[in-house]
Design a protein around this motif. Structure first.
Motif, PDB file in Angstrom:
ATOM      1  N   SER A  23      18.597  -6.096   6.416  1.00 56.74           N
ATOM      2  CA  SER A  23      18.073  -5.305   5.289  1.00 56.74           C
ATOM      3  C   SER A  23      16.722  -5.832   4.826  1.00 56.74           C
ATOM      4  N   VAL A  24      16.584  -7.161   4.842  1.00 50.88           N
ATOM      5  CA  VAL A  24      15.299  -7.760   4.458  1.00 50.88           C
ATOM      6  C   VAL A  24      14.213  -7.306   5.430  1.00 50.88           C
ATOM      7  N   LYS A  27      13.332  -3.703   4.818  1.00 51.87           N
ATOM      8  CA  LYS A  27      12.507  -3.608   3.610  1.00 51.87           C
ATOM      9  C   LYS A  27      11.035  -3.915   3.944  1.00 51.87           C
ATOM     10  N   LYS A  28      10.819  -4.965   4.726  1.00 49.47           N
ATOM     11  CA  LYS A  28       9.451  -5.332   5.100  1.00 49.47           C
ATOM     12  C   LYS A  28       8.787  -4.228   5.925  1.00 49.47           C
ATOM     13  N   ALA A  37       7.908   2.325  -3.629  1.00 47.75           N
ATOM     14  CA  ALA A  37       8.773   1.183  -3.950  1.00 47.75           C
ATOM     15  C   ALA A  37      10.220   1.597  -4.231  1.00 47.75           C
ATOM     16  N   GLU A  38      10.405   2.725  -4.902  1.00 50.94           N
ATOM     17  CA  GLU A  38      11.780   3.103  -5.253  1.00 50.94           C
ATOM     18  C   GLU A  38      12.572   3.540  -4.023  1.00 50.94           C
ATOM     19  N   ARG A  41      13.522   0.463  -2.195  1.00 48.27           N
ATOM     20  CA  ARG A  41      14.616  -0.258  -2.869  1.00 48.27           C
ATOM     21  C   ARG A  41      15.959   0.427  -2.627  1.00 48.27           C
ATOM     22  N   ARG A  42      15.961   1.763  -2.716  1.00 46.21           N
ATOM     23  CA  ARG A  42      17.226   2.489  -2.504  1.00 46.21           C
ATOM     24  C   ARG A  42      17.758   2.241  -1.099  1.00 46.21           C
ATOM     25  N   SER A  44      17.012  -0.223   1.043  1.00 44.97           N
ATOM     26  CA  SER A  44      17.350  -1.610   1.374  1.00 44.97           C
ATOM     27  C   SER A  44      18.588  -2.091   0.618  1.00 44.97           C
ATOM     28  N   VAL A  45      18.769  -1.659  -0.630  1.00 46.74           N
ATOM     29  CA  VAL A  45      19.969  -2.064  -1.372  1.00 46.74           C
ATOM     30  C   VAL A  45      21.224  -1.453  -0.740  1.00 46.74           C
ATOM     31  N   TYR A  48      21.931  -3.144   2.482  1.00 48.60           N
ATOM     32  CA  TYR A  48      22.394  -4.516   2.199  1.00 48.60           C
ATOM     33  C   TYR A  48      23.887  -4.521   1.845  1.00 48.60           C
ATOM     34  N   GLU A  49      24.298  -3.617   0.972  1.00 47.44           N
ATOM     35  CA  GLU A  49      25.725  -3.509   0.638  1.00 47.44           C
ATOM     36  C   GLU A  49      26.546  -3.200   1.898  1.00 47.44           C
ATOM     37  N   ASN A 114      28.080   1.867  -4.631  1.00 45.92           N
ATOM     38  CA  ASN A 114      26.633   1.639  -4.718  1.00 45.92           C
ATOM     39  C   ASN A 114      25.900   2.334  -3.572  1.00 45.92           C
ATOM     40  N   TYR A 118      23.001   5.182  -4.166  1.00 52.14           N
ATOM     41  CA  TYR A 118      21.601   4.999  -3.779  1.00 52.14           C
ATOM     42  C   TYR A 118      21.139   5.970  -2.699  1.00 52.14           C
TER      43      TYR A 118
END
Lengths: 142, 119
Positions: A23-24, A27-28, A37-38, A41-42, A44-45, A48-49, A114, A118
């Motif tokens: 996920s990191v 994101k990159k 950005a939003e 974030r959606r 990658s979060v 990640y979950e 979550n 998202y």
């Protein structure tokens, strides 16, 4: 990007501490592709979950990320035990995670809720004893 | 509130990100459940937590947070501090417990941020 740009990651199921690495990286990459950005974030979060879920419940799996100009799709596939009752699993607070996972800050029964919250669309296909595939779609903020 | 003010209010130690302590932050949340932190999409710049594992840093990174405050004087391992440094996030450690640490920041004007997505 009329054709999708695709990335594939293997999620190591043996190591909780490395969960989230994919996920990191996503994101990159989304930052390099100049998404807002939003949206980043959606995506990658939620991913990640999903990654955490695959490590906790399914001994890892794979993550395929397909990126278009206006849409991002994340497909998480595992060969774990499957989800017996999806409606129950989608309830906030319901979890089958062990106490050792809770002590690490997860297993609160918020992962799938979550991910649904998202993403703009989420589909789960699951078969007991065979595995689970979660497909999440995100529309890019215009 | 500047991060340097948080350091002063909590008598905190800087574990990494010394060069960023003059940055401004406008909201915070306190939790040991990372999924609860991840449930709120908007603007949470500071995370107060009693957990000291790598997932705390990854959670903060996913949420674009600026600062992690470890409460109760816990000491994270070197690899946790290093990941935090690489992620460009300030990490602080305070002897205060969660309730007191949150209360002190709130009382000095650092409010809770965060709006739950789709609400």
């Amino acid at each position: 990007m009329s054709e999708a740009i695709s990335f594939r990651f293997l999620i190591d199921g043996d190591d909780f501490t490395s969960a989230g690495n994919a996920s990191v990286q996503v994101k990159k990459m989304l930052r390099q592709l100049n998404f807002d950005a939003e949206t980043i974030r959606r995506v990658s979060v939620a991913m990640y979950e999903g990654e955490i879920n695959m490590v906790i419940h399914a001994n890892g799996g794979s993550a395929d990320v397909n990126v278009w100009n206006d849409r991002i799709e994340v497909v998480l596939a595992d060969s774990g035990p499957g989800i017996p009752d999806i409606d129950l699993a989608m309830q906030e607070g319901y979890s089958t995670a062990k106490d050792n996972i809770r002590s690490l800050g997860f297993g609160a029964g918020m992962g799938l809720p979550n991910m649904k919250r998202y993403s703009d669309d989420m589909k789960i296909t699951t078969e007991l004893g065979r595995g689970t595939t979660v497909t999440m779609s995100f529309f890019v903020n215009s | 509130m500047k991060i340097s003010k948080i350091i002063e209010l909590l008598d905190a130690t800087v574990l990494c990100g010394e060069d960023k302590i003059e940055n401004e932050v406008h909201s915070a949340c306190g939790s040991d459940m990372m999924s609860d932190v991840l449930a709120y999409v908007k603007e949470q710049a500071v995370l107060l937590t009693g957990l000291v594992n790598l997932q705390v840093v990854r959670t903060a990174e996913m949420m674009d947070m600026k600062c992690i405050v470890i409460v109760r004087g816990k000491k994270p391992g070197n690899e946790v501090v290093e990941l935090c440094r690489e992620s460009g996030i300030v990490m602080l450690s305070t002897e205060e417990r969660m309730y007191v640490a949150c209360g002190r920041l709130y009382e000095n004007g650092l409010r809770g941020g965060g709006v739950k997505e789709n609400e």
